[in-house]
Design a protein around this motif. Structure first.
Motif: not given
Lengths: 745, 241
Positions: A41, A687-691, B42, B46-49, B121, B124-126
């Motif tokens: 990124d 670069m977003r990674r949504p849940l 978190f 809605d962001e897997a970080t 995290v 729920f996401g990548n």
């Protein structure tokens, strides 16, 4: 303190001072970076680095900003991020790019004037809230890329995007893909603008610019410089064009018979007249510029009532007009849509435009492409300068329109088709102030497309992997039934994200965060079919064409007959049934396409007596009949048009998804084009990674799942800590202590 | 190095024998959890970080670093084991490095207790493991600076609480140049130059998974500088100056 301790203290201070001095020097060093992110990124694409090193003379990037404490609170975190990104690019350019970070408040007056006059940098009014006050302020947040005397400006709205606007977290802003914007800007100023003169030279055409203007001494005070500014801009352009741009200034004022005749001729030939500066019409001026390139001409006024007049605005208007007249300047996109065509007469009379579903899209794409409405049903051909034809929700197409599309493809034009079997009923929706859908018929266009390899199927696709839309809900507040807007997952709002239906290796979707299609139809590779009683034979995908899938639904997706049936699933819920399977909704076709009209009569033309088809002598634009096979070209077929309909997306509260959808459309327009490097850089857009797992869950299960996960994330480590403590105590109780005195030095 | 490890093992063992270490780790875990799920919301983001947690890490590490080290030298003098240590055949540098490694071990252990957050995290996401690893590496490097500062302060005084406050003060001074308020005081360009010296501000790149040589050099040189100062104080005291 004793001397030894003083020495110690001084020694410690000296060590730390050296540490800081060393790090101060090192702080400007940008080498030795390790980007640990999976997708790199924070690493500039090799294509970007190449573009950054392209300018032969130093290229300058200016970032104008209002200092943090006076900046809008949402924009504050973006300033350091933006500065860092630009610094990285400056470092990577190896001296080809010079960066200027300009704090507007401390910048000198000369630079401020230059920024306003030459670059067109303007402040934006934004609300500012601090502990002491809540007010509005003028703030600066603009980037300018300058090369020689050419510049490209990106304003606040171009530089940020809304990451989150949830009521719970508030609005969160992020930066747009600055790498792409800079690469695009450099490409434009280094390659694009340079070709204004170069294009004139190579095309052999001469541009004639006639400025019809009231003399400066008769102009109102704020417009006295207008002629001077125009002369300056024209002198610069003439120099670039090497004699291929000629200009003259005409004064149409005066009471002599010659002047009267001149005014009459200007009105007759170009429709220009004296225009009032105020409502009473007390003050009138002539502010027109007539531009002629070859046989084409255009007219524009030197000012508008809403904009401040500066050299930059004058230059932008002239260059914009020239770009429209000089062939091959920008990618020209022809748009075929069901929208009513703009009525110039109605516009002149100040009547509101007839509502159009895709009109706003033209404005969005117009920042990157030259958009041209193409009315094929009237029998007009696709203009010669159009390189991509964007066909939005094709319906009621005449044979002649299909012929023109075929002819366009045969000459190597690229096609982007967004087709489905229903559309927004614009008039009905406007009348009832609620979204109304109506079914549409693709007609013979469907057969034309199938002959090239893409079959747009019937029905509406539904899936468990879907997005939310806004729906009215009735809630009880203080015993009263109140209707509020809520949201719910709609099975027909197909959701695609990285690794979830998007083909990662595709240039179209690789790197895009998400795309949402609405009431989409399946798109399959067409198969050959023998003729039957009720239907003609189908040839299937030509052997000269290859296909690539880029959007696929989940294995749980199904199909329903129409929009109403899909909407019924919003309440009833959708569950995968026996016919559930993955379905393609996006297909790229590449290669040589056979002509649908090869050997057929040209539609709309009277047959020649001998039986052969020809065109009448006066119909020069219709061109020769198409050849049997096209040049190498590309077609993108998407089984939906709602996904890029600003009208549909705003009505369903999917406006945020529209950004990702438009990014997909831009990729579709660019694919197969002459600048693959920019396409590659843009695919790094988000670069977003949504849940995703949370999105997949039924709404009712989410609260309990998140609560459980949240508490597990606390109870689990604390439990381990407790067990560790107990076990440690037990082990230590059985051990002897270490005898430090037994060690040797 | 062998002696340093022996000292580190001994220190780590004695730390783990004390309930205080568990309290610190527990508080650190709860604080991280509360910040991540409640302050930074978190699920609503809605962001897997893990970035939202890492942005708070400089302050969490500043709080916990000196707390883990406050007793390492001060208690030796307070309970009377200093003389044994001072006359032991272990070199001063081995003692300093050993104690530093013990505190760093505890900090790594505390950071390890935030891994369940990362697991959540990823459930729920990548989650970007590379970026997360970069964040944790940055935490260890920045934590080293605060531990070295805390250790230095612990060597200066006998009282553990005074050592803690001193450690926090030095840590805060190291954070100070990178704070946002300089902008309004000295202007953007000067604030931007100052920012390069703020250890918290320089953590921003690591928090997003970007390890820069200049940041690593800053953290390591500060750690080495503070440990050298610590060594000088201990050596001076050992030799009766």
């Amino acid at each position: 303190m004793r001397p030894a301790k003083w020495n110690l203290l001084f020694g410690a201070i000296l060590v730390l001072a050296n540490v800081f001095a060393f790090n101060g020097i090192l702080s400007n060093f940008h080498g030795g970076r390790m980007d640990l992110t999976e997708r790199g990124d924070w690493t500039l694409a090799p294509e970007t680095v190449e573009i950054l090193r392209e300018p032969e003379e130093p290229l300058e990037i200016y970032f104008f900003f209002t200092p943090l404490e006076k900046q809008h609170q949402l924009l504050r975190p973006l300033i350091p991020l933006m500065s860092d990104s630009l610094r990285e690019m400056e470092a990577a350019s190896e001296g080809h790019v010079k960066l200027h970070l300009i704090d507007w408040d401390t910048a000198d007056k000369e630079l401020q004037t230059r920024a306003g006059e030459d670059f067109g940098v303007k402040p934006v009014t934004v609300p500012i809230r601090t502990a002491d006050e809540s007010t509005t302020r003028l703030t600066y947040f603009s980037m300018v890329i300058r090369y020689g005397d050419r510049s490209e400006r990106y304003d606040m709205s171009d530089l940020y995007r809304v990451i989150n606007s949830d009521a719970d977290t508030g609005v969160v802003l992020g930066l747009q893909n600055i790498e792409y914007l800079v690469a695009k800007g450099i490409t434009k100023v280094v390659r694009g603008f340079a070709s204004i003169g170069a294009s004139l030279l190579t095309s052999g055409e001469t541009a004639n610019v006639t400025v019809v203007i009231t003399p400066s001494e008769q102009m109102p005070a704020h417009m006295k410089d207008l002629e001077g500014r125009m002369r300056k801009v024209l002198d610069r352009l003439a120099m670039d064009a090497g004699g291929k741009l000629k200009s003259e200034f005409v004064d149409p004022t005066g009471k002599t018979p010659e002047k009267s005749a001149l005014r009459a001729r200007l009105k007759r030939e170009h429709g220009v007249r004296e225009i009032p500066l105020d409502l009473e019409g007390n003050e009138k001026v002539w502010p027109w510029v007539i531009v002629k390139v070859g046989k084409k001409s255009d007219v524009f006024p030197l000012f508008s009532y809403s904009e401040e007049i500066s050299e930059a605005t004058v230059r932008e208007a002239l260059e914009g007009t020239l770009k429209g007249l000089i062939p091959g300047f920008l990618t020209v996109v022809g748009v075929v849509s069901p929208d009513p065509k703009p009525d110039p007469m109605a516009q002149m009379m100040g009547k509101p435009e007839a509502p159009g579903e895709f009109r706003q899209l033209n404005a969005v794409l117009g920042t990157e492409y030259e958009m041209k409405d193409v009315d094929l049903n009237s029998g007009s051909p696709v203009p010669a300068d159009v390189s991509v034809l964007l066909i939005l929700r094709p319906k009621d197409m005449t044979e002649r329109a299909l012929y023109e599309i075929d002819r366009f493809v045969m000459r190597g034009g690229r096609l982007v088709v967004c087709a489905d079997t229903h559309g927004v009923d614009v008039q009905g929706s406007m009348a009832e102030q609620a979204l109304k859908m109506a079914s549409t018929d693709l007609g013979t266009f469907k057969e034309l497309l199938a002959s090239w390899g893409a079959d747009v199927g019937e029905g509406v696709l539904v899936d468990t992997r879907c997005d939310k839309i806004a729906i009215p809900k009735t809630v009880m507040i203080a015993g009263q039934r109140v209707q509020v807007m809520g949201d719910a997952k709609h099975p027909a709002m197909l959701y695609f994200a990285s690794g979830e239906g998007m083909t990662p290796s595709s240039q179209l979707t690789g790197g895009l965060a998400s795309v949402t299609l609405a009431y989409a139809a399946p798109v399959t590779v067409s198969e050959a079919r023998p003729a039957a009683e009720s239907r003609p034979a189908k040839t299937g995908k030509p052997a000269t064409v290859t296909t690539e899938t880029f959007l696929t639904t989940s294995a749980e997706s199904g199909s329903v007959s129409d929009v109403a049936s899909a909407d019924a699933l919003l309440d009833a819920g959708y569950k995968a049934s026996g016919n559930a399977k993955e379905r393609t909704v996006g297909l790229v076709l590449r290669g040589k396409f056979p002509s649908w009209f090869a050997g057929k009569p040209v539609p709309g033309l009277p047959p020649k007596k001998e039986g052969a088809q020809t065109r009448p002598a006066d119909d020069e634009d219709s061109g020769p009949p198409p050849s049997a096979i096209s040049k190498d070209t590309t077609m993108v077929v998407i089984g939906d048009a709602d996904f890029i309909s600003p009208l549909f997306m705003s009505w369903t509260d999917l406006s945020e998804a529209l950004k990702g959808n438009v990014a997909l459309l831009r990729n579709a327009i660019d694919i197969g084009g002459s600048d693959p490097a920019l396409l590659k850089i843009r695919s790094r857009e988000d670069m977003r990674r949504p849940l995703t797992a949370l999105r997949k869950m039924p709404e009712a299960d989410r609260a309990s799942a998140t609560s459980l996960a949240r508490w597990l994330a606390l109870v689990f480590p604390l439990g381990i800590l407790l067990v560790l403590g107990v076990v440690w105590r037990v082990i230590q109780a059985q051990r002897k202590s270490i005898d430090l005195t037994g060690m040797e030095g | 190095m062998g002696h340093s490890l022996t000292v580190a093992t001994k220190e780590l063992r004695s730390s783990l024998n004390s309930p205080l270490a568990y309290v610190f780790i527990g508080v650190f875990t709860i604080a991280s959890w509360a910040i991540f799920f409640f302050v930074e919301k978190f699920f609503a983001r809605d962001e897997a970080t893990m970035r939202s947690l890492f942005t708070w890490m400089p302050w969490l590490l500043l709080a916990v670093g000196p707390a883990l080290t406050m007793s390492l030298w001060a208690s030796e003098r307070r309970v009377g084991t200093w003389e044994i240590l001072a006359t032991s055949p272990v070199s001063t540098s081995n003692l300093v490095v050993g104690k530093f490694l013990a505190a760093l071990g505890l900090l790594v252990l505390a950071l390890a207790f935030t891994i369940p957050i990362a697991t959540t995290v990823n459930g729920f996401g990548n989650l970007d493991f590379g970026a997360t690893l970069g964040g944790y590496l940055g935490c260890v490097l920045l934590g080293s600076v605060f531990i070295a500062a805390g250790l230095f302060c612990s060597s200066l005084v006998q009282d553990e609480l005074v050592a803690l406050v001193l450690g926090w003060t030095i840590g805060a001074v190291l954070m100070l140049p990178g704070l946002g308020f300089w902008e309004s005081l000295v202007g953007t360009n000067a604030a931007s130059a100052l920012r390069q010296f703020g250890v918290g501000a320089r953590f921003e790149a690591s928090a997003r998974g970007l390890l820069e040589l200049r940041d690593i050099v800053l953290y390591i040189s500060l750690t080495v500088g503070l440990l050298s100062a610590n060594g000088a104080v201990v050596a001076s005291r050992r030799h009766g100056n």
